[in-house]
Scaffold this active site. Structure first.
Site, PDB file in Angstrom:
ATOM      1  N   ASP A 259      53.936  14.206  37.593  1.00 50.18           N
ATOM      2  CA  ASP A 259      55.002  15.096  37.095  1.00 50.18           C
ATOM      3  C   ASP A 259      54.536  16.552  37.092  1.00 50.18           C
ATOM      4  O   ASP A 259      55.297  17.460  37.451  1.00 50.18           O
ATOM      5  CB  ASP A 259      55.431  14.686  35.675  1.00 50.18           C
ATOM      6  CG  ASP A 259      56.206  13.375  35.669  1.00 50.18           C
ATOM      7  OD1 ASP A 259      56.738  12.988  36.733  1.00 50.18           O
ATOM      8  OD2 ASP A 259      56.289  12.742  34.596  1.00 50.18           O
TER       9      ASP A 259
ATOM     10  N   GLY B 155      59.887  11.097  30.135  1.00 50.24           N
ATOM     11  CA  GLY B 155      60.907  11.004  31.180  1.00 50.24           C
ATOM     12  C   GLY B 155      60.493  11.959  32.286  1.00 50.24           C
ATOM     13  O   GLY B 155      60.070  13.093  32.016  1.00 50.24           O
ATOM     14  N   LYS B 156      60.586  11.506  33.531  1.00 49.81           N
ATOM     15  CA  LYS B 156      60.097  12.324  34.642  1.00 49.81           C
ATOM     16  C   LYS B 156      60.834  13.656  34.748  1.00 49.81           C
ATOM     17  O   LYS B 156      60.240  14.686  35.043  1.00 49.81           O
ATOM     18  CB  LYS B 156      60.215  11.563  35.959  1.00 49.81           C
ATOM     19  CG  LYS B 156      59.243  10.396  36.054  1.00 49.81           C
ATOM     20  CD  LYS B 156      59.374   9.666  37.367  1.00 49.81           C
ATOM     21  CE  LYS B 156      58.543   8.400  37.363  1.00 49.81           C
ATOM     22  NZ  LYS B 156      57.101   8.643  37.231  1.00 49.81           N
TER      23      LYS B 156
ATOM     24  N   GLY C 234      46.189  10.548  44.256  1.00 49.42           N
ATOM     25  CA  GLY C 234      45.360  10.521  43.050  1.00 49.42           C
ATOM     26  C   GLY C 234      44.143  11.408  43.206  1.00 49.42           C
ATOM     27  O   GLY C 234      44.233  12.539  43.690  1.00 49.42           O
TER      28      GLY C 234
ATOM     29  N   ASP D 285      42.853  11.374  31.188  1.00 55.06           N
ATOM     30  CA  ASP D 285      44.142  10.684  31.103  1.00 55.06           C
ATOM     31  C   ASP D 285      45.013  11.196  32.252  1.00 55.06           C
ATOM     32  O   ASP D 285      45.422  12.354  32.245  1.00 55.06           O
ATOM     33  CB  ASP D 285      44.787  11.003  29.742  1.00 55.06           C
ATOM     34  CG  ASP D 285      46.167  10.381  29.578  1.00 55.06           C
ATOM     35  OD1 ASP D 285      46.599   9.633  30.491  1.00 55.06           O
ATOM     36  OD2 ASP D 285      46.811  10.644  28.557  1.00 55.06           O
TER      37      ASP D 285
HETATM   38  P1  ATP Z   1      51.244   9.429  37.726  1.00 57.21           P
HETATM   39  O1  ATP Z   1      52.366   8.459  37.986  1.00 57.21           O
HETATM   40  O2  ATP Z   1      49.979   8.805  37.183  1.00 57.21           O
HETATM   41  O3  ATP Z   1      51.635  10.648  36.974  1.00 57.21           O
HETATM   42  P2  ATP Z   1      51.264   9.734  40.601  1.00 57.21           P
HETATM   43  O4  ATP Z   1      50.849   8.366  41.054  1.00 57.21           O
HETATM   44  O5  ATP Z   1      52.681  10.143  40.773  1.00 57.21           O
HETATM   45  O6  ATP Z   1      50.771  10.001  39.120  1.00 57.21           O
HETATM   46  P3  ATP Z   1      48.863  10.857  41.766  1.00 57.21           P
HETATM   47  O7  ATP Z   1      48.767  10.710  43.233  1.00 57.21           O
HETATM   48  O8  ATP Z   1      48.055   9.930  40.915  1.00 57.21           O
HETATM   49  O9  ATP Z   1      50.408  10.843  41.360  1.00 57.21           O
HETATM   50  O10 ATP Z   1      48.443  12.345  41.334  1.00 57.21           O
HETATM   51  C1  ATP Z   1      49.164  13.492  41.738  1.00 57.21           C
HETATM   52  C2  ATP Z   1      48.179  14.593  42.097  1.00 57.21           C
HETATM   53  O11 ATP Z   1      47.402  14.904  40.937  1.00 57.21           O
HETATM   54  C3  ATP Z   1      47.164  14.226  43.176  1.00 57.21           C
HETATM   55  O12 ATP Z   1      47.659  14.511  44.482  1.00 57.21           O
HETATM   56  C4  ATP Z   1      45.989  15.134  42.826  1.00 57.21           C
HETATM   57  O13 ATP Z   1      46.174  16.416  43.410  1.00 57.21           O
HETATM   58  C5  ATP Z   1      46.091  15.241  41.304  1.00 57.21           C
HETATM   59  N1  ATP Z   1      45.171  14.288  40.655  1.00 57.21           N
HETATM   60  C6  ATP Z   1      45.443  13.035  40.236  1.00 57.21           C
HETATM   61  N2  ATP Z   1      44.333  12.439  39.727  1.00 57.21           N
HETATM   62  C7  ATP Z   1      43.343  13.350  39.836  1.00 57.21           C
HETATM   63  C8  ATP Z   1      41.943  13.364  39.488  1.00 57.21           C
HETATM   64  N3  ATP Z   1      41.345  12.297  38.937  1.00 57.21           N
HETATM   65  N4  ATP Z   1      41.238  14.494  39.731  1.00 57.21           N
HETATM   66  C9  ATP Z   1      41.825  15.587  40.291  1.00 57.21           C
HETATM   67  N5  ATP Z   1      43.127  15.634  40.643  1.00 57.21           N
HETATM   68  C10 ATP Z   1      43.874  14.536  40.419  1.00 57.21           C
END
Ligand code: ATP
Length: 300
Positions: free
Chosen positions: A249, A38-39, A218, A243
């Site tokens: 979160d 859960g977030k 990401g 992963d």
């Molecule tokens: P999720 O729903 O998968 O938890 P999200 O889509 O809400 O994630 P993302 O933008 O994928 O969020 O990731 C949040 C932050 O985590 C990114 O801004 C980045 O700083 C870090 N991050 C995510 N993936 C990577 C990666 N492969 N390597 C380094 N940092 C990452």
């Protein structure tokens, strides 16, 4: 130095299978595991591990899953203000194959009935420095919490996930909006665009409603947009991703923790990006969240 999270808590049941079952098919799992999720729950644990004195306000059912979630929050030193509702705790049923393909079914359970904040819950919001919320509970509850927090002088952060339309009354209560690229484009009404700079446009559009917007990208890092300042792109910290579940979160929780110490939005975002990069190098959502010492040792 304190963060209060108002949001969801689920128990996730994960089944590892060779392949995703077809309709009508029964498969044997190679193994299964239960994880807190859960977030709201995850972000509260991330804020606590990042060093903030953290409270979590949420709603659990009247079942064994609730006891597991309570124990996990306590272990993470999160002060829990949890209601017990009739019916089940929120759950997620995840099937995961060897190639990383999954199917997920969420039953919101008690998260879906989380309405009418009590005076004790509102007081717990008012005494915090930072209020952090997501959208896995009813919008009315998010709005009530945001109003209470804003009025009391908290810094109010909304992670608008899972994305849905935000009511106009909510926007003036927010100090920071955190969204991933997909969520940013939808909220900004740019979902159909294929322009490369679309996240920048979305951030600027959203800045009209909220004074600071963080768009996570990401492995490409994130954008930090603040009124009256140039939008800044922060690259991601180098990471060997295993992963990425829970990266968002971890980011939100660590960001809230840093803001609660008086850190500005840009430096808080950098601290949070470091925490999130550490989390993607390990399996699971909650187990992969780093603690303060680990984040600080990778920050420079
Ligand atoms: P999720 O729903 O998968 O938890 P999200 O889509 O809400 O994630 P993302 O933008 O994928 O969020 O990731 C949040 C932050 O985590 C990114 O801004 C980045 O700083 C870090 N991050 C995510 N993936 C990577 C990666 N492969 N390597 C380094 N940092 C990452």
């Amino acid at each position: 130095m304190s963060v209060v999270v108002v949001g969801s808590a689920n128990l996730d049941f994960v089944y590892h299978v060779d392949r995703i079952p077809a309709p009508g098919e029964t498969l044997l799992a190679a193994r299964s595991a239960q994880y807190p999720g859960g977030k709201g729950n995850n972000q509260a644990i991330a804020a606590a591990r990042a060093g903030a004195q953290t409270s979590f306000i949420g709603s659990l059912g009247n079942d064994a899953s609730a006891a597991i979630l309570r124990r996990e929050l306590k272990l993470a030193t999160v002060k829990a203000h949890l209601r017990t509702q009739d019916g089940p705790t929120g759950t997620a049923l995840v099937t995961l194959d060897g190639a990383g393909t999954n199917t997920i079914i969420v039953n919101a359970g008690a998260n879906g009935d989380f309405a009418d904040l009590t005076s004790a819950e509102l007081d717990a919001i008012r005494i915090a420095d930072v209020l952090l919320m997501q959208l896995e509970i009813p919008m009315e509850t998010v709005l009530d919490a945001a109003r209470a927090g804003h009025e009391a002088g908290c810094t109010v952060i909304l992670n608008a996930a899972p994305v849905r339309e935000l009511p106009a009354q909510l926007l003036p209560e927010l100090d920071v909006l955190i969204v991933n690229e997909h969520e940013a484009l939808i909220l900004a009404g740019l979902a159909d665009t294929t322009v490369r700079s679309a996240p920048n446009h979305a951030a600027l559009e959203l800045l009209r409603s909220v004074p600071a917007v963080v768009v996570t990208l990401g492995e490409n890092g994130l954008l930090v947009a603040r009124r009256g300042a140039e939008t800044v792109h922060l690259p991601a910290f180098a990471a060997r991703a295993i992963d990425t579940t829970g990266a968002g979160d971890t980011f939100c929780g660590a960001f809230a923790a840093a803001l609660s110490e008086g850190t500005d939005v840009l430096h808080a975002a950098r601290f949070a990006a470091c925490a999130a990069a550490l989390s993607v190098q390990r399996e699971g959502a909650v187990p992969s969240i780093p603690d303060r010492a680990e984040i600080e040792s990778h920050l420079h």
